[in-house]
Design a protein around this motif. Sequence first.
Motif, PDB file in Angstrom:
ATOM      1  N   ASP A 112      99.131  36.213  59.545  1.00 45.09           N
ATOM      2  CA  ASP A 112      97.673  36.235  58.794  1.00 45.09           C
ATOM      3  C   ASP A 112      96.540  36.371  59.815  1.00 45.09           C
ATOM      4  OD1 ASP A 112      97.785  36.781  56.205  1.00 45.09           O
ATOM      5  OD2 ASP A 112      96.440  35.015  55.562  1.00 45.09           O
ATOM      6  N   ALA A 113      96.602  35.548  60.917  1.00 42.25           N
ATOM      7  CA  ALA A 113      95.574  35.548  62.104  1.00 42.25           C
ATOM      8  C   ALA A 113      95.411  36.793  62.413  1.00 42.25           C
ATOM      9  CB  ALA A 113      96.026  34.627  62.952  1.00 42.25           C
ATOM     10  N   LEU A 114      96.243  37.900  62.332  1.00 43.47           N
ATOM     11  CA  LEU A 114      96.255  38.997  63.020  1.00 43.47           C
ATOM     12  C   LEU A 114      95.463  40.040  62.046  1.00 43.47           C
ATOM     13  CD1 LEU A 114      99.843  39.727  64.325  1.00 43.47           C
ATOM     14  CD2 LEU A 114      97.728  39.205  65.354  1.00 43.47           C
ATOM     15  N   ARG A 115      95.270  39.881  60.827  1.00 44.80           N
ATOM     16  CA  ARG A 115      94.343  40.515  59.871  1.00 44.80           C
ATOM     17  C   ARG A 115      93.111  41.067  60.399  1.00 44.80           C
ATOM     18  NH1 ARG A 115      94.133  42.044  54.446  1.00 44.80           N
ATOM     19  NH2 ARG A 115      95.939  40.612  53.820  1.00 44.80           N
ATOM     20  N   GLY A 116      91.971  40.578  61.183  1.00 44.53           N
ATOM     21  CA  GLY A 116      90.884  41.068  61.495  1.00 44.53           C
ATOM     22  C   GLY A 116      91.404  41.911  62.557  1.00 44.53           C
ATOM     23  N   ARG A 117      92.068  41.714  63.476  1.00 44.73           N
ATOM     24  CA  ARG A 117      92.494  42.758  64.740  1.00 44.73           C
ATOM     25  C   ARG A 117      92.896  43.928  64.093  1.00 44.73           C
ATOM     26  NH1 ARG A 117      91.954  45.202  69.273  1.00 44.73           N
ATOM     27  NH2 ARG A 117      93.996  45.485  70.513  1.00 44.73           N
ATOM     28  N   ILE A 118      93.779  43.787  63.164  1.00 37.86           N
ATOM     29  CA  ILE A 118      94.457  45.202  62.389  1.00 37.86           C
ATOM     30  C   ILE A 118      93.357  45.947  61.719  1.00 37.86           C
ATOM     31  CG2 ILE A 118      95.823  46.092  60.739  1.00 37.86           C
ATOM     32  CD1 ILE A 118      97.824  43.283  61.520  1.00 37.86           C
ATOM     33  N   GLU A 119      92.460  45.119  61.110  1.00 40.76           N
ATOM     34  CA  GLU A 119      91.131  45.874  60.454  1.00 40.76           C
ATOM     35  C   GLU A 119      90.424  46.618  61.438  1.00 40.76           C
ATOM     36  OE1 GLU A 119      90.816  42.916  56.493  1.00 40.76           O
ATOM     37  OE2 GLU A 119      89.352  42.892  57.875  1.00 40.76           O
ATOM     38  N   SER A 120      90.293  46.166  62.479  1.00 38.52           N
ATOM     39  CA  SER A 120      89.130  46.557  63.218  1.00 38.52           C
ATOM     40  C   SER A 120      89.925  47.867  63.846  1.00 38.52           C
ATOM     41  CB  SER A 120      88.687  45.651  64.334  1.00 38.52           C
ATOM     42  OG  SER A 120      89.238  45.498  65.675  1.00 38.52           O
ATOM     43  N   LEU A 121      91.026  47.757  64.269  1.00 41.01           N
ATOM     44  CA  LEU A 121      91.944  48.927  64.853  1.00 41.01           C
ATOM     45  C   LEU A 121      92.001  50.304  63.848  1.00 41.01           C
ATOM     46  CD1 LEU A 121      95.271  47.215  66.512  1.00 41.01           C
ATOM     47  CD2 LEU A 121      93.510  48.668  67.608  1.00 41.01           C
ATOM     48  N   VAL A 122      92.038  49.839  62.688  1.00 41.52           N
ATOM     49  CA  VAL A 122      92.147  50.847  61.539  1.00 41.52           C
ATOM     50  C   VAL A 122      90.821  51.320  61.443  1.00 41.52           C
ATOM     51  CG1 VAL A 122      92.515  51.297  59.147  1.00 41.52           C
ATOM     52  CG2 VAL A 122      94.115  49.865  60.492  1.00 41.52           C
ATOM     53  N   ASP A 123      89.802  50.689  61.463  1.00 38.29           N
ATOM     54  CA  ASP A 123      88.323  51.131  61.288  1.00 38.29           C
ATOM     55  C   ASP A 123      87.846  51.924  62.130  1.00 38.29           C
ATOM     56  OD1 ASP A 123      88.395  49.972  58.614  1.00 38.29           O
ATOM     57  OD2 ASP A 123      86.992  48.131  59.472  1.00 38.29           O
ATOM     58  N   ASP A 124      88.486  51.826  63.706  1.00 41.15           N
ATOM     59  CA  ASP A 124      88.251  52.586  64.754  1.00 41.15           C
ATOM     60  C   ASP A 124      88.833  54.052  64.486  1.00 41.15           C
ATOM     61  OD1 ASP A 124      86.744  50.551  66.092  1.00 41.15           O
ATOM     62  OD2 ASP A 124      88.136  50.228  67.348  1.00 41.15           O
ATOM     63  N   VAL A 125      89.996  53.886  64.195  1.00 42.19           N
ATOM     64  CA  VAL A 125      90.566  55.417  63.947  1.00 42.19           C
ATOM     65  C   VAL A 125      89.753  55.974  62.840  1.00 42.19           C
ATOM     66  CG1 VAL A 125      92.750  56.311  62.803  1.00 42.19           C
ATOM     67  CG2 VAL A 125      92.904  54.411  64.622  1.00 42.19           C
ATOM     68  N   LEU A 126      89.548  55.246  61.641  1.00 40.56           N
ATOM     69  CA  LEU A 126      88.981  56.212  60.318  1.00 40.56           C
ATOM     70  C   LEU A 126      87.692  56.709  60.900  1.00 40.56           C
ATOM     71  CD1 LEU A 126      90.059  53.814  57.471  1.00 40.56           C
ATOM     72  CD2 LEU A 126      91.300  55.704  58.406  1.00 40.56           C
TER      73      LEU A 126
END
Length: 406
Positions: A112-126
């Motif tokens: 769960d602690a990884l959620r923020g990191r995953i969101e920011s990686l995805v948002d950069d791609v988007l």
Amino acid sequence: MVTSQLLYNPLDPDFRANPYPFYDELRAHEPAHVTPFGLVVITRYDDVGQTLRSNDFSRDIEANGRVYDDPVSIRRRERQARGAKTILNLDPPDHTRLRRLVSKAFTPSAIDALRGRIESLVDDVLDRAADQGSMELVDDLAFPVPFQVISDMLAIPADRADEMREWSQLLTAAIEPTTTLETLDAADVALGSMRPYLSELIEHRRRNLGDDVLSALIVAEEEGDRLNVDELLSFVVLLYVAGHETTVNLIGNGMLALLRHPAELDRWRHDPSLDANAVDELLRYDGPVQHTVRVAMTPVVYGEGDQRVEVEPHQSVLCVLGAANHDPAMFDDPHSLRLDRPNAGRHLAFAAGIHYCLGASLARLEATVAIGRLIRRFDTIELVGEPTFRDRLTIRGVDRMQLSLA
Ligand code: HEM
């Protein structure tokens, strides 16, 4: 009556393009089907689930399976004897010991602690895709996000990412049932390059412990037990490969399923409460791992009457997860994608029993964030041309999928 050979021929291009109608035929006519090589292919939900949970089967195929003397089987045995086994091909008590040690690094709170990191990686791609009005889903999103996440978790730097990606693909090609000596040679070369590189990283980490999974594995200790160096290295390779070679296909296959069911896509877009169930339904509908093997350790019987098949000790059983997930006895109208399907979570895409996927929560989180954010960021997502599939059987996934976005 359809002949046995025709029923299960994974080399048929039509089977590769869409195995589900073939699975239906098998399940209906020969739910335990014996191939000319003596492999028992099972396709019913109940048979697959019970086999995966049963103590009468082993996952250690090299140690307990029938011994074949064709060149590929001989090579497989030699390779197995050289490397340390991982939890994926060990039985209890060794499996229990190693899995307990590594589970500590995969607790729900760690994931769960990884959620923020995953969101920011995805948002950069988007953001980049929004500028271009398009994306190639696999190379732009489905591959780089899980790849970066598992690299972060294992503290593997990005400088040799391209080589690591290539090595991983060569390694997974070697687990395919259609493997040839050439594929095994290529996998050996890849492993020969990957192991020294990872050993070096592990030694560096040992002297500079951090907050990552690799450090946790290095210090993992339970009742005085520890991963030895070979086990650690093999485990890092397994995690690294499993960490990105599978989730990429959940995001790819999942997006394709949604684009072919636009009403379901739209429904999910407007209802985030569907997140968890929707990802389970995508795993059920077209999961990345199509089958896994077990070896019978005692005589086992499947079916009855003229469908009865007796399995002898040491005979291998192919548990077809994709077929179990489309069994109408378990899933009503199984070929329909229904994101609110009440029992979607009972799919076997992550297997079941003691080898149930260790990375299941991570894969679910990555897919939820990647697909959820993609479909909410763009009102219009359209396929450009026809997607192509990877030429694999065990791992099934979209290879290229061009999207236009607005
Ligand atoms: C959608 C993505 C994924 C799918 C469909 C998937 C599927 C599976 C399946 C079917 C198994 C059981 C194999 C067997 O019983 O023979 C498994 C085991 C495993 N998976 Fe995954 N996996 C996914 C993602 C991941 C990720 C992200 C990781 C790690 C970061 C991971 C790590 C593992 C490990 C370590 C095992 C071995 C567990 C054991 O033997 O006890 N997987 N996975």
